[in-house]
Structure formats: structure tokens, C-alpha cells
Scaffold this active site. Sequence first.
Site, PDB file in Angstrom:
ATOM      1  N   MET A  30       1.001  -1.511   0.092  1.00 57.94           N
ATOM      2  CA  MET A  30       0.025   0.141  -0.107  1.00 57.94           C
ATOM      3  C   MET A  30       0.826   1.202  -0.025  1.00 57.94           C
ATOM      4  O   MET A  30       0.083   2.571   0.349  1.00 57.94           O
ATOM      5  CB  MET A  30      -1.242  -0.257   1.209  1.00 57.94           C
ATOM      6  CG  MET A  30      -1.584  -0.818   1.060  1.00 57.94           C
ATOM      7  SD  MET A  30      -3.271  -1.135   1.884  1.00 57.94           S
ATOM      8  CE  MET A  30      -2.682  -0.595   4.101  1.00 57.94           C
ATOM      9  N   HIS A  34       9.101   1.739   3.530  1.00 58.66           N
ATOM     10  CA  HIS A  34      10.066   1.225   4.335  1.00 58.66           C
ATOM     11  C   HIS A  34      11.114   0.385   3.784  1.00 58.66           C
ATOM     12  O   HIS A  34      10.448  -0.536   3.462  1.00 58.66           O
ATOM     13  CB  HIS A  34       9.398   1.263   5.885  1.00 58.66           C
ATOM     14  CG  HIS A  34       8.080   0.090   6.240  1.00 58.66           C
ATOM     15  ND1 HIS A  34       8.096  -0.928   5.371  1.00 58.66           N
ATOM     16  CD2 HIS A  34       6.834   0.296   6.268  1.00 58.66           C
ATOM     17  CE1 HIS A  34       7.147  -1.761   6.767  1.00 58.66           C
ATOM     18  NE2 HIS A  34       6.140  -1.035   6.738  1.00 58.66           N
ATOM     19  N   HIS A  37       9.090  -3.138   3.228  1.00 62.43           N
ATOM     20  CA  HIS A  37       8.685  -3.331   1.967  1.00 62.43           C
ATOM     21  C   HIS A  37      10.493  -3.693   0.765  1.00 62.43           C
ATOM     22  O   HIS A  37       9.809  -4.924   0.647  1.00 62.43           O
ATOM     23  CB  HIS A  37       8.524  -2.474   1.363  1.00 62.43           C
ATOM     24  CG  HIS A  37       6.753  -1.708   2.371  1.00 62.43           C
ATOM     25  ND1 HIS A  37       6.929  -0.591   2.450  1.00 62.43           N
ATOM     26  CD2 HIS A  37       5.437  -2.019   2.054  1.00 62.43           C
ATOM     27  CE1 HIS A  37       5.382  -0.576   3.559  1.00 62.43           C
ATOM     28  NE2 HIS A  37       4.992  -1.738   2.977  1.00 62.43           N
TER      29      HIS A  37
HETATM   30  P1  AMP Z   1       1.549  -2.787   3.096  1.00 62.00           P
HETATM   31  O1  AMP Z   1       1.867  -1.870   2.233  1.00 62.00           O
HETATM   32  O2  AMP Z   1       0.944  -2.337   4.660  1.00 62.00           O
HETATM   33  O3  AMP Z   1       0.316  -3.445   3.099  1.00 62.00           O
HETATM   34  O4  AMP Z   1       2.807  -4.204   3.431  1.00 62.00           O
HETATM   35  C1  AMP Z   1       2.968  -4.387   2.254  1.00 62.00           C
HETATM   36  C2  AMP Z   1       3.406  -5.984   2.465  1.00 62.00           C
HETATM   37  O5  AMP Z   1       5.080  -5.618   3.788  1.00 62.00           O
HETATM   38  C3  AMP Z   1       2.426  -7.096   3.144  1.00 62.00           C
HETATM   39  O6  AMP Z   1       2.765  -7.977   2.462  1.00 62.00           O
HETATM   40  C4  AMP Z   1       3.198  -6.943   4.466  1.00 62.00           C
HETATM   41  O7  AMP Z   1       3.347  -8.111   5.462  1.00 62.00           O
HETATM   42  C5  AMP Z   1       4.976  -7.129   4.199  1.00 62.00           C
HETATM   43  N1  AMP Z   1       5.292  -6.287   5.798  1.00 62.00           N
HETATM   44  C6  AMP Z   1       4.164  -4.141   5.953  1.00 62.00           C
HETATM   45  N2  AMP Z   1       5.834  -4.210   7.339  1.00 62.00           N
HETATM   46  C7  AMP Z   1       6.724  -5.288   7.573  1.00 62.00           C
HETATM   47  C8  AMP Z   1       7.599  -5.654   8.319  1.00 62.00           C
HETATM   48  N3  AMP Z   1       7.894  -5.100   9.695  1.00 62.00           N
HETATM   49  N4  AMP Z   1       8.194  -6.637   7.647  1.00 62.00           N
HETATM   50  C9  AMP Z   1       8.188  -7.201   6.532  1.00 62.00           C
HETATM   51  N5  AMP Z   1       6.956  -7.442   5.760  1.00 62.00           N
HETATM   52  C10 AMP Z   1       6.568  -6.316   6.070  1.00 62.00           C
END
Ligand code: AMP
Length: 280
Positions: A30, A34, A37
Amino acid sequence: MKIFRDSAKLRKWARKRRLENRVVALVPTMGFLHEGHISLIERAKKNGADDVVVSIFVNPVQFGPGEDYAVYPRDEKADLAKCRAAGVSAVFLPSNESMYFGDHSVFVDEVSLSRGLCGAKRPGHFRGVCTVVAKLFNIVQPNFAVFGRKDYQQAAIIKRMVRDLDFDVKIVLAPIVREKSGIALSSRNTYLSAEEKERALVISRTLAAVKKGEVKTVSAVAKRLEKASLKVDYVECVDSETLEPSRTIKPGSSVLVAVYDGKTRLIDNVQIEDGPRKSK
Ligand code: AMP
């Protein structure tokens, strides 16, 4: 690095890559990227991807009424720079209108693993997640896709969707990336004030204590979080594979937590390792 806003163009590009026998990996996000990602992009490369496609889409369908869709942090320019630096081949930045027809009426609903945990607290959330991930899989048709264990229930549900709907996509899971302090990286951490950030430390510290066997029960976990003025949304111990509730914290189980730190909802989890299951 290619930037696509149009799914038809991305589909054509990705198909060409696959026809050239290049391994294509997808990393759905999304945005507001960071190191967590970035670690997924790196994992994709380590696992043999010739081309990593990152999708950046704040998917309205996975947010409930009153949730943070409108204020979710967005920074397209910084995200593109990070993707470029990480050696991404293509970024997909669709608009809501291009992803959802005004009369969109087909959804993917996982009805078992999504009953508890975040699924119970955020009705419709995983329906939105599965629907958008299914669409992304169909657009990119990647050889594999990488998800983070940070969203543990989400990863299990996506795996189930792939199994049950015969998607030809391998799911690769990557470990949680944390700040030095232990806090799990999250785009939502940007909402936290200094005081809230300090409180958030208790989440990862408590889960680390669970892993070491120093905190032995779910209610002891909840007590520690509450003592730090975090509002517990849930603390649960589940079987790491099936997500079935597990009465005791033991090898092969995971402890998952969701708390409100002020107005910000944070999730984190820890797996209690048991040899053969560790690699899954
Ligand atoms: P998001 O942008 O929050 O929807 O996350 C996108 C992807 O990044 C998802 O597969 C999350 O599980 C992964 N993700 C988010 N934060 C972390 C983190 N701290 N460590 C590892 N993967 C992450």
C-alpha cells in the site's frame, strides 16, 4: 524502471517478460515504503526473480467505515525513488477507477481462516485483501509473490486462496523487519507521537519475552500491554499453520496481538519455533 498506471499495459509487459523466460515476482504493497517492504523486494531477488514488480495501491475495499483510508500515508515520489534504488523493474500505481468499475460486483471471500483475529475485528477486510490480490495476480501473473509475516493472518489467507482457487503463483513469506528498538516497521508508525512510540516498544518487548519463555500465557501478555496503556484489540495464541486457537503457548504456535496505541491500530506477532515447521 517502468511505471504503469494502466493494468492492460502492465499485463502486456509482464507477459512479454515471462515469454522471454524471465522469472517475474510480485510484491503487493500500500506504499509509504519502509525497510520491511524493501526486504520483500530483496527476498524476491534472492529467490530468483529477474524482474520484481511492486504494486502500490491503497485499496479502498479493504478499509472499513471509520478506518484510516482517507488519511493513510502516501508519498509516491519517495516510493518510486526507493523502488528504483532497490532495483525494481516495474511499479504499478493504479487509480481506484482503473481497479474497480463503478458496478464492481465480484469479490473473493475466504470464510474460514478469516473468521478470527483481524478478520473478526475488521469485517470485510480480508474480502478486500483477497479481491485485490487476486486481481493483481491476474494482471501480473507472477511466478511468485512475496508477503511479510508481519501480517501473519493475511499471509495464511492468501496461501489458502492460492490453494483453493488454483492460482499458479507461489507464495513466499519473509520475516518481520524491526527497528533497532524492536518496533515492527509499519507505514502506520508515522501516526505515532513520541509518547505513543515509546508505548509501542512494549509490544515487541512483550513478544520477545514470550519467545524466550518469560511470559507464558495470553492473559499475561494482555496484562503487560494494558499496563503500558495500550488498548488490547486482541491477544491470541494460535496454531502457526491452521490459525486454530491454541490453549497454551508452545512450539508450533504463534502469539498474535493487535492493540490501539492512542488512535493507531498496531499489529505484531511471534512464532514459537518448532523444528520441522520452522521453514514454512
Ligand atoms: P502494507 O503496505 O502494509 O500493506 O504491506 C505490504 C507488504 O509488506 C505485506 O506483505 C506486509 O506483510 C509486508 N510488511 C509490512 N511491514 C513489514 C515488516 N515490518 N516486515 C516485513 N514485512 C512487512
